[in-house]
Design a protein around this motif. Structure first.
Motif, PDB file in Angstrom:
ATOM      1  N   VAL A  65      40.680  37.193 174.460  1.00 18.42           N
ATOM      2  CA  VAL A  65      39.977  37.098 173.206  1.00 18.42           C
ATOM      3  C   VAL A  65      39.956  38.248 172.237  1.00 18.42           C
ATOM      4  N   ASP A  66      40.306  39.358 172.792  1.00 18.27           N
ATOM      5  CA  ASP A  66      40.128  40.594 172.002  1.00 18.27           C
ATOM      6  C   ASP A  66      40.699  40.434 170.521  1.00 18.27           C
ATOM      7  N   GLU A  67      41.875  40.097 170.532  1.00 21.96           N
ATOM      8  CA  GLU A  67      42.568  40.076 169.347  1.00 21.96           C
ATOM      9  C   GLU A  67      41.624  39.335 168.479  1.00 21.96           C
ATOM     10  N   TYR A  68      41.326  38.285 168.696  1.00 17.85           N
ATOM     11  CA  TYR A  68      40.383  37.468 167.731  1.00 17.85           C
ATOM     12  C   TYR A  68      39.045  38.396 167.612  1.00 17.85           C
ATOM     13  N   VAL A  69      38.335  39.229 168.465  1.00 15.69           N
ATOM     14  CA  VAL A  69      37.264  39.892 168.218  1.00 15.69           C
ATOM     15  C   VAL A  69      37.715  40.977 167.274  1.00 15.69           C
ATOM     16  N   MET A  70      38.650  41.711 167.310  1.00 17.25           N
ATOM     17  CA  MET A  70      39.089  42.746 166.530  1.00 17.25           C
ATOM     18  C   MET A  70      39.083  42.285 165.223  1.00 17.25           C
ATOM     19  N   GLY A  71      39.931  41.194 165.067  1.00 19.16           N
ATOM     20  CA  GLY A  71      40.026  40.317 163.983  1.00 19.16           C
ATOM     21  C   GLY A  71      38.823  39.850 163.117  1.00 19.16           C
ATOM     22  N   ASN A  72      37.945  39.809 163.947  1.00 18.11           N
ATOM     23  CA  ASN A  72      36.459  39.361 163.084  1.00 18.11           C
ATOM     24  C   ASN A  72      35.880  40.594 162.882  1.00 18.11           C
ATOM     25  N   LEU A  73      35.597  41.686 163.935  1.00 14.61           N
ATOM     26  CA  LEU A  73      34.816  42.644 163.703  1.00 14.61           C
ATOM     27  C   LEU A  73      35.255  43.524 162.144  1.00 14.61           C
ATOM     28  N   MET A  74      36.483  44.004 162.777  1.00 15.91           N
ATOM     29  CA  MET A  74      37.228  44.668 161.465  1.00 15.91           C
ATOM     30  C   MET A  74      36.896  46.187 161.598  1.00 15.91           C
ATOM     31  N   GLU A  75      35.621  46.438 161.509  1.00 18.05           N
ATOM     32  CA  GLU A  75      35.099  47.796 161.764  1.00 18.05           C
ATOM     33  C   GLU A  75      33.766  47.956 162.357  1.00 18.05           C
ATOM     34  N   PHE A  76      33.246  49.123 162.914  1.00 17.40           N
ATOM     35  CA  PHE A  76      32.140  49.406 163.288  1.00 17.40           C
ATOM     36  C   PHE A  76      31.492  50.702 162.782  1.00 17.40           C
ATOM     37  N   LYS A  77      30.571  50.828 162.170  1.00 16.93           N
ATOM     38  CA  LYS A  77      29.667  51.850 161.603  1.00 16.93           C
ATOM     39  C   LYS A  77      30.963  52.628 160.791  1.00 16.93           C
ATOM     40  N   ASP A  78      31.401  51.748 159.924  1.00 21.10           N
ATOM     41  CA  ASP A  78      32.678  52.390 159.051  1.00 21.10           C
ATOM     42  C   ASP A  78      33.643  52.933 159.565  1.00 21.10           C
ATOM     43  N   TYR A  79      33.965  52.775 160.980  1.00 18.73           N
ATOM     44  CA  TYR A  79      35.334  53.218 161.458  1.00 18.73           C
ATOM     45  C   TYR A  79      35.939  51.830 161.661  1.00 18.73           C
ATOM     46  N   LYS A  80      37.182  51.735 160.809  1.00 20.21           N
ATOM     47  CA  LYS A  80      38.095  50.845 160.979  1.00 20.21           C
ATOM     48  C   LYS A  80      38.739  50.503 162.408  1.00 20.21           C
ATOM     49  N   PHE A  81      38.938  49.195 162.961  1.00 22.61           N
ATOM     50  CA  PHE A  81      39.643  49.162 163.979  1.00 22.61           C
ATOM     51  C   PHE A  81      41.080  48.977 163.759  1.00 22.61           C
ATOM     52  N   ILE A  82      41.880  49.694 164.265  1.00 29.05           N
ATOM     53  CA  ILE A  82      43.503  49.738 164.086  1.00 29.05           C
ATOM     54  C   ILE A  82      44.238  49.498 165.130  1.00 29.05           C
ATOM     55  N   SER A  83      45.057  48.541 165.357  1.00 28.43           N
ATOM     56  CA  SER A  83      45.907  48.503 166.581  1.00 28.43           C
ATOM     57  C   SER A  83      47.156  49.419 166.531  1.00 28.43           C
ATOM     58  N   ILE A  84      47.328  49.983 167.620  1.00 23.79           N
ATOM     59  CA  ILE A  84      48.291  51.367 167.412  1.00 23.79           C
ATOM     60  C   ILE A  84      49.840  50.949 167.272  1.00 23.79           C
ATOM     61  N   ASP A  85      49.964  49.730 167.482  1.00 23.43           N
ATOM     62  CA  ASP A  85      51.320  49.508 167.214  1.00 23.43           C
ATOM     63  C   ASP A  85      51.941  48.876 165.612  1.00 23.43           C
ATOM     64  N   LYS A  86      50.748  49.192 164.977  1.00 25.85           N
ATOM     65  CA  LYS A  86      50.612  49.024 163.459  1.00 25.85           C
ATOM     66  C   LYS A  86      51.652  50.028 162.702  1.00 25.85           C
ATOM     67  N   ALA A  87      52.418  49.901 161.724  1.00 22.17           N
ATOM     68  CA  ALA A  87      53.141  50.679 160.868  1.00 22.17           C
ATOM     69  C   ALA A  87      52.617  51.618 160.220  1.00 22.17           C
ATOM     70  N   ASP A  88      51.422  51.155 159.543  1.00 16.16           N
ATOM     71  CA  ASP A  88      50.574  52.083 158.490  1.00 16.16           C
ATOM     72  C   ASP A  88      49.780  52.812 158.925  1.00 16.16           C
ATOM     73  N   ILE A  89      50.024  53.692 160.180  1.00 13.19           N
ATOM     74  CA  ILE A  89      48.905  54.699 160.540  1.00 13.19           C
ATOM     75  C   ILE A  89      49.771  55.821 160.133  1.00 13.19           C
ATOM     76  N   GLU A  90      48.674  56.635 159.599  1.00  9.40           N
ATOM     77  CA  GLU A  90      49.252  58.124 159.194  1.00  9.40           C
ATOM     78  C   GLU A  90      48.591  59.094 160.393  1.00  9.40           C
ATOM     79  N   LEU A  91      49.423  59.888 161.013  1.00  7.39           N
ATOM     80  CA  LEU A  91      48.904  60.775 161.911  1.00  7.39           C
ATOM     81  C   LEU A  91      49.549  62.258 161.490  1.00  7.39           C
ATOM     82  N   ASP A  92      48.656  63.108 161.859  1.00  3.84           N
ATOM     83  CA  ASP A  92      48.977  64.555 161.137  1.00  3.84           C
ATOM     84  C   ASP A  92      50.138  65.033 162.092  1.00  3.84           C
ATOM     85  N   GLU A  93      50.602  66.130 161.527  1.00  2.70           N
ATOM     86  CA  GLU A  93      51.843  66.718 161.945  1.00  2.70           C
ATOM     87  C   GLU A  93      51.827  67.908 162.754  1.00  2.70           C
ATOM     88  N   HIS A  94      50.626  68.538 163.043  1.00  2.18           N
ATOM     89  CA  HIS A  94      50.590  69.979 163.592  1.00  2.18           C
ATOM     90  C   HIS A  94      50.976  69.759 164.894  1.00  2.18           C
TER      91      HIS A  94
END
Ligand code: ADP
Ligand code: MG
Length: 611
Positions: free
Chosen positions: A450-479
């Motif tokens: 059920v987790d996919e459903y839960v994540m899709g529903n919650l979207m965020e927690f305390k202004d922190y967005k839930f992001i699935s790590i296999d998604k293309a639109d993630i910016e990670l720093d380069e250092h």
């Protein structure tokens, strides 16, 4: 009088066989089961009284009577309840309708004698009579004035008979047990009182032995906390929840504002829906000044709280409230809201005070909390805060809260990263973790369907967005990246060329800064769910569109640099290599239907280049 003989349904025979031959449990429980059935039958006739004008022996007092005959060695449990018709005798006592049978048989096989105590939970309590009796006789007359007076009889070996009685029977059911020799002790006053006190004290109707009432009913929820002992809570819980274990949590509180309330709630040890039953009914009864209004009010508490047992009593309810009008009553809504909020707060306190105990609770009941955090808008944030997960930073068997995740996270981080997988091992081995591990970013690992459903529903927690790590639109720093990247002047034409020669499963080829050690990865486009989540949905049989992938290449990787060189010299060769690299990435992402083909392509490629 004609007698019809019937065979028990196969499942009943199985249960009887176990009950008679291999259940070494406390024999006393048979009485609890029969009294509980009598009590149910009284409850049912009580409801009938309200709607049926023509009730057989309407004036009969609602009670249960225990009688014994020391000479004949019989024990009789009688009630003035709903009774049974011929058809009801056949279906109720000759077949088992519940899907619970299989669950029972499995549990018995698995747990052996310790499961015997649970027999009543599986809807086969009646058959426990055959633990102590070698013959059971039932006389019954239904509430329906036109029904027959009947006798049911069986020795529990495979068949039963039904005969019409020559005389009119009293309303209700009277069950006579012919006690086996080793159980003659049950034909005894003292013994019976003792068992009733232990198991059936809170039954809401009088249990009589002769002229004496032997059960005491006490509305312990009306007392103050300090006046109730642990044992009283436990006994009351067992009565009200028809349970045989101890409550996991007990919450008892009184309030005057905003509404008068006496509430006693229990969380059971086990989640009944995990035992193989379907969705359970509401289990918190509604009372008004100790008078039962509804034993299972559907509209009182939100659905996600259906695992709770206990009582809510409010003096502010109109006493004449009908079950039908319950739903629309604003008092009920207010009651439900107040109690829900208090319970959520209670859970939060438990989580804080005793983490280990809370985790045990969470492991059994997490589904309800997830349901609540998706559907209960008023308590959403508190409920989400009560969820627990494994992550790349939790020790084995331990779980983290999202708040702890946030507290550990880097200052500039504004996302909660998660990965949904079929198992923890699969999650830990996922190639998507590499870029996050390299940057010290924690990833929540989810394995519940059920987790996919839960994540899709919650979207965020305390202004922190839930992001699935296999998604293309993630910016990670380069250092953390080292080595020279392919210069722009070479990269751009390479990408153009790759985008021209990509296969139909690939939406886009791009260069990125996510990868550290790998040359290439397949990512889920922004408008599509994560690959792992998708695989889980597919495994559950949900129809899902063919996924597209975004291919990200690592411009610092030697293999990519070599590919750029090769493309300039031998376009055809570069094309074949890139096609294979793409296949490898799609394979790792779980998007390849026939992995053997990918291996084949690889073998061919190697054979050619070694010529
Ligand atoms: P459960 O009580 O969980 O349904 P049991 O095996 O204890 O399972 O009883 C089976 C059914 O037999 C009951 O649901 C009820 O319909 C019927 N029954 C048993 N005892 C009585 C009784 N005393 N009066 C009326 N019906 C009864
Ligand atoms: Mg029963």
């Amino acid at each position: 009088m004609s007698t019809e003989t019937h065979h028990f349904q196969a499942e009943v025979k199985q249960v009887l066989d176990i009950v008679i031959h291999s259940l070494y449990t406390d024999r006393d429980i048979f009485l609890r089961e029969l009294i509980s059935n009598a009590s149910d039958a009284l409850e049912k006739v009580n409801l009938k009284q309200a709607v049926e004008k023509d009730l057989y022996q309407a004036e009969k007092e609602l009670q249960i009577t225990l009688a014994f005959d020391e000479e004949a060695k019989t024990l009789t449990i009688s009630d003035t309840g709903i009774g049974m018709t011929r058809e009801e005798l056949k279906t109720n006592l000759g077949t088992i309708a519940h899907s619970g049978t299989k669950a029972l048989l499995d549990t018995l096989k698995e747990k052996g004698e310790s499961a015997g105590d649970m027999i009543g939970q599986f809807g086969v309590g009646f058959y426990s009579a055959f633990m102590v009796a070698d013959k059971v006789e039932i006389r019954t007359h239904s509430w329906d004035p036109n029904a027959e007076s009947l006798k049911w009889e069986s020795d529990g070996s495979g068949s039963y008979s039904i005969t019409e009685l020559p005389e009119e029977a009293d309303r209700g059911t009277s069950i006579t047990l012919h006690l086996k020799e080793e159980y003659h002790e049950y034909a005894n006053d003292f013994k019976l009182k003792n068992i009733v006190e232990r198991y059936s004290n809170y039954v809401g109707h009088p249990i009589m032995v002769g002229d004496e009432r032997i059960n005491t009913v006490e509305a312990i929820w009306m007392k103050s906390k300090s006046a109730v002992t642990e044992e009283e809570y436990e006994k009351f819980y067992q009565f009200t929840a028809k349970a045989y274990d101890k409550p996991r949590y007990t919450m008892h509180f009184q309030a005057d504002a905003p509404i008068a309330l006496n509430t006693l709630l229990f969380v059971p040890q086990d989640n009944p829906e995990k035992l193989g039953f379907g969705q359970v009914d509401a289990g918190v009864a509604l009372h008004c000044r100790k008078v039962l209004i509804d034993a299972k009010p559907e509209s009182l508490l939100p659905e996600w709280l259906r695992f709770l047992k206990g009582v809510i009593d409010s003096a502010d309810l109109p006493l004449n409230i009908s079950r039908e009008s319950l739903q629309d009553s604003s008092v009920i809504q207010k009651l439900g809201k107040v109690v829900t909020k208090r319970f959520v707060k209670f859970l939060a306190k438990q989580a804080k005070d005793d983490d280990a105990q809370y985790l045990e609770f969470y492991k059994a009941f997490s589904r309800y909390l997830k349901e609540g955090s998706c559907h209960d808008f008023e308590n959403k944030e508190t409920l989400t805060d009560l969820l627990r997960f494994q992550s790349t930073m939790t020790e084995d068997g331990n779980l983290t809260s999202l708040q702890d995740y946030i507290d550990r996270s880097k200052e500039e981080q504004k996302e909660i990263y998660y990965l949904i997988s079929t198992s923890i091992d699969a999650a830990k081995g996922s190639l998507y973790l590499e870029p996050f591990k390299a940057r010290g970013l924690e990833v929540i690992l989810m394995t519940d369907a059920v987790d996919e459903y839960v994540m899709g529903n919650l979207m965020e927690f305390k202004d922190y967005k839930f992001i699935s790590i296999d998604k293309a639109d993630i910016e990670l720093d380069e250092h953390v990246l080292d080595g020279e990247a392919l210069p722009e002047a070479e990269l751009t034409p390479l990408l153009d060329w790759l985008n021209n020669s990509k296969n139909e499963q690939v939406q886009e080829v791009k260069s990125g800064t996510r990868l550290v050690d790998s040359p290439i990865v397949a990512l889920a486009p922004d408008d599509q769910m994560g690959f792992q989540a998708r695989a889980m949905m597919e495994a559950m049989g949900q129809p899902i569109e063919e996924p597209k992938a975004v291919i990200e290449i690592n411009p610092r990787h030697d293999l990519i640099k070599a590919l750029a060189e090769c493309q300039k010299a031998d376009g055809e060769k570069a094309q074949r290599i890139f096609a294979q690299l793409t296949q490898n990435a799609l394979l790792a992402a779980g998007l390849v239907k026939n992995p053997a083909e990918v291996a084949n392509g690889m073998n061919q490629l190697m054979a050619e280049f070694m010529k």
